[in-house]
Scaffold this motif. Structure first.
Motif, PDB file in Angstrom:
ATOM      1  N   UNK A 183       0.826  -1.206   0.000  1.00  0.00           N
ATOM      2  CA  UNK A 183       0.000   0.000   0.000  1.00  0.00           C
ATOM      3  C   UNK A 183       0.866   1.264   0.000  1.00  0.00           C
ATOM      4  N   UNK A 184       0.212   2.371  -0.269  1.00  0.00           N
ATOM      5  CA  UNK A 184       0.851   3.688  -0.306  1.00  0.00           C
ATOM      6  C   UNK A 184       0.382   4.510   0.889  1.00  0.00           C
ATOM      7  N   UNK A 185       1.330   5.267   1.468  1.00  0.00           N
ATOM      8  CA  UNK A 185       1.075   6.097   2.645  1.00  0.00           C
ATOM      9  C   UNK A 185       1.668   7.469   2.413  1.00  0.00           C
ATOM     10  N   UNK A 186       0.978   8.503   2.910  1.00  0.00           N
ATOM     11  CA  UNK A 186       1.467   9.873   2.754  1.00  0.00           C
ATOM     12  C   UNK A 186       1.248  10.638   4.057  1.00  0.00           C
ATOM     13  N   UNK A 187       2.322  11.200   4.603  1.00  0.00           N
ATOM     14  CA  UNK A 187       2.260  11.966   5.848  1.00  0.00           C
ATOM     15  C   UNK A 187       1.724  13.367   5.533  1.00  0.00           C
ATOM     16  N   UNK A 188       0.770  13.819   6.326  1.00  0.00           N
ATOM     17  CA  UNK A 188       0.120  15.104   6.078  1.00  0.00           C
ATOM     18  C   UNK A 188       0.448  16.183   7.101  1.00  0.00           C
ATOM     19  N   UNK A 189       1.131  15.837   8.195  1.00  0.00           N
ATOM     20  CA  UNK A 189       1.474  16.791   9.256  1.00  0.00           C
ATOM     21  C   UNK A 189       2.853  16.455   9.802  1.00  0.00           C
ATOM     22  N   UNK A 190       3.488  17.410  10.465  1.00  0.00           N
ATOM     23  CA  UNK A 190       4.690  17.107  11.234  1.00  0.00           C
ATOM     24  C   UNK A 190       4.258  16.256  12.430  1.00  0.00           C
ATOM     25  N   UNK A 191       5.131  15.334  12.826  1.00  0.00           N
ATOM     26  CA  UNK A 191       4.790  14.439  13.928  1.00  0.00           C
ATOM     27  C   UNK A 191       5.858  14.533  15.006  1.00  0.00           C
ATOM     28  N   UNK A 192       5.410  14.715  16.235  1.00  0.00           N
ATOM     29  CA  UNK A 192       6.280  14.727  17.411  1.00  0.00           C
ATOM     30  C   UNK A 192       5.994  13.435  18.175  1.00  0.00           C
ATOM     31  N   UNK A 193       6.962  12.516  18.204  1.00  0.00           N
ATOM     32  CA  UNK A 193       6.763  11.246  18.905  1.00  0.00           C
ATOM     33  C   UNK A 193       6.916  11.391  20.414  1.00  0.00           C
ATOM     34  N   UNK A 194       7.168  12.593  20.880  1.00  0.00           N
ATOM     35  CA  UNK A 194       7.039  12.958  22.295  1.00  0.00           C
ATOM     36  C   UNK A 194       7.948  12.143  23.217  1.00  0.00           C
ATOM     37  N   UNK A 195       9.061  11.649  22.671  1.00  0.00           N
ATOM     38  CA  UNK A 195      10.038  10.856  23.437  1.00  0.00           C
ATOM     39  C   UNK A 195       9.436   9.608  24.086  1.00  0.00           C
ATOM     40  N   UNK A 196       8.303   9.150  23.573  1.00  0.00           N
ATOM     41  CA  UNK A 196       7.711   7.886  24.020  1.00  0.00           C
ATOM     42  C   UNK A 196       8.425   6.783  23.241  1.00  0.00           C
ATOM     43  N   UNK A 197       8.900   5.725  23.897  1.00  0.00           N
ATOM     44  CA  UNK A 197       9.631   4.676  23.176  1.00  0.00           C
ATOM     45  C   UNK A 197       8.861   4.153  21.960  1.00  0.00           C
ATOM     46  N   UNK A 198       9.522   4.162  20.816  1.00  0.00           N
ATOM     47  CA  UNK A 198       8.932   3.813  19.523  1.00  0.00           C
ATOM     48  C   UNK A 198       9.420   2.441  19.075  1.00  0.00           C
ATOM     49  N   UNK A 199       8.498   1.597  18.656  1.00  0.00           N
ATOM     50  CA  UNK A 199       8.859   0.315  18.068  1.00  0.00           C
ATOM     51  C   UNK A 199       8.895   0.508  16.558  1.00  0.00           C
ATOM     52  N   UNK A 200      10.051   0.288  15.923  1.00  0.00           N
ATOM     53  CA  UNK A 200      10.165   0.527  14.479  1.00  0.00           C
ATOM     54  C   UNK A 200       9.115  -0.228  13.662  1.00  0.00           C
ATOM     55  N   UNK A 201       8.699   0.369  12.581  1.00  0.00           N
ATOM     56  CA  UNK A 201       7.726  -0.237  11.680  1.00  0.00           C
ATOM     57  C   UNK A 201       8.416  -1.388  10.954  1.00  0.00           C
ATOM     58  N   UNK A 202       7.909  -2.601  11.144  1.00  0.00           N
ATOM     59  CA  UNK A 202       8.477  -3.770  10.474  1.00  0.00           C
ATOM     60  C   UNK A 202       9.808  -4.202  11.042  1.00  0.00           C
ATOM     61  N   UNK A 203       9.928  -4.233  12.357  1.00  0.00           N
ATOM     62  CA  UNK A 203      11.231  -4.533  12.972  1.00  0.00           C
ATOM     63  C   UNK A 203      11.580  -6.008  12.940  1.00  0.00           C
ATOM     64  N   UNK A 204      10.619  -6.896  12.687  1.00  0.00           N
ATOM     65  CA  UNK A 204      10.953  -8.324  12.666  1.00  0.00           C
ATOM     66  C   UNK A 204      11.136  -8.805  11.233  1.00  0.00           C
ATOM     67  N   UNK A 205      11.883  -9.872  11.068  1.00  0.00           N
ATOM     68  CA  UNK A 205      12.140 -10.393   9.725  1.00  0.00           C
ATOM     69  C   UNK A 205      10.898 -11.039   9.122  1.00  0.00           C
ATOM     70  N   UNK A 206       9.917 -11.409   9.950  1.00  0.00           N
ATOM     71  CA  UNK A 206       8.710 -12.035   9.416  1.00  0.00           C
ATOM     72  C   UNK A 206       7.623 -11.016   9.078  1.00  0.00           C
TER      73      UNK A 206
END
Length: 122
Positions: A67-90
């Motif tokens: 699929x296609x994704x498009x960011x529409x705003x600036x994003x502040x992740x607020x220093x909350x621990x982030x799990x990377x998108x697609x971090x596992x090999x499966x």
């Protein structure tokens, strides 16, 4: 009257120059616009929708592979621990992501998902 209209027009234009920022509270929210095609991408309109993308990719749920994704705003992740998108090999990310010139700030990668100490948005 003409001077008032010109001043209002200038004010309106200057407001639209600056991008909105969505600050993440740790929650998730599904996409509300777009169907994921190249012509009509899923619109990421807030931080919770970016977190939703991470959740569905990491869980291997949904039909988000190409699929296609498009960011529409600036994003502040607020220093909350982030799990990377697609971090596992499966369950890796295989879509198309358009940052659209927006910033993603204050990202701290969840140390338990970092590979050899490395991690990022994806």
């Amino acid at each position: 009257m003409k001077k008032t209209i010109i001043i209002l027009a200038m004010l309106f234009c200057s407001i639209n120059i600056y991008s909105q920022t969505s600050t993440w509270t740790g929650g998730i929210s599904p996409f509300t616009h777009g169907n994921g095609t190249q012509a009509n991408p899923h619109l990421i309109e807030n931080a919770e929708q970016l977190a939703y993308l991470a959740q569905v990719v990491n869980a291997g749920t949904g039909s988000y592979d190409s699929a296609y994704y498009k960011v529409m705003v600036d994003i502040d992740l607020n220093s909350i621990p982030w799990t990377p998108i697609g971090f596992s090999s499966s369950n890796f990310f295989s879509g198309n992501f358009d940052g659209n010139g927006h910033n993603i700030a204050n990202m701290i990668v969840n140390s338990s998902t970092a590979i050899n100490g490395y991690g990022g948005l994806f």
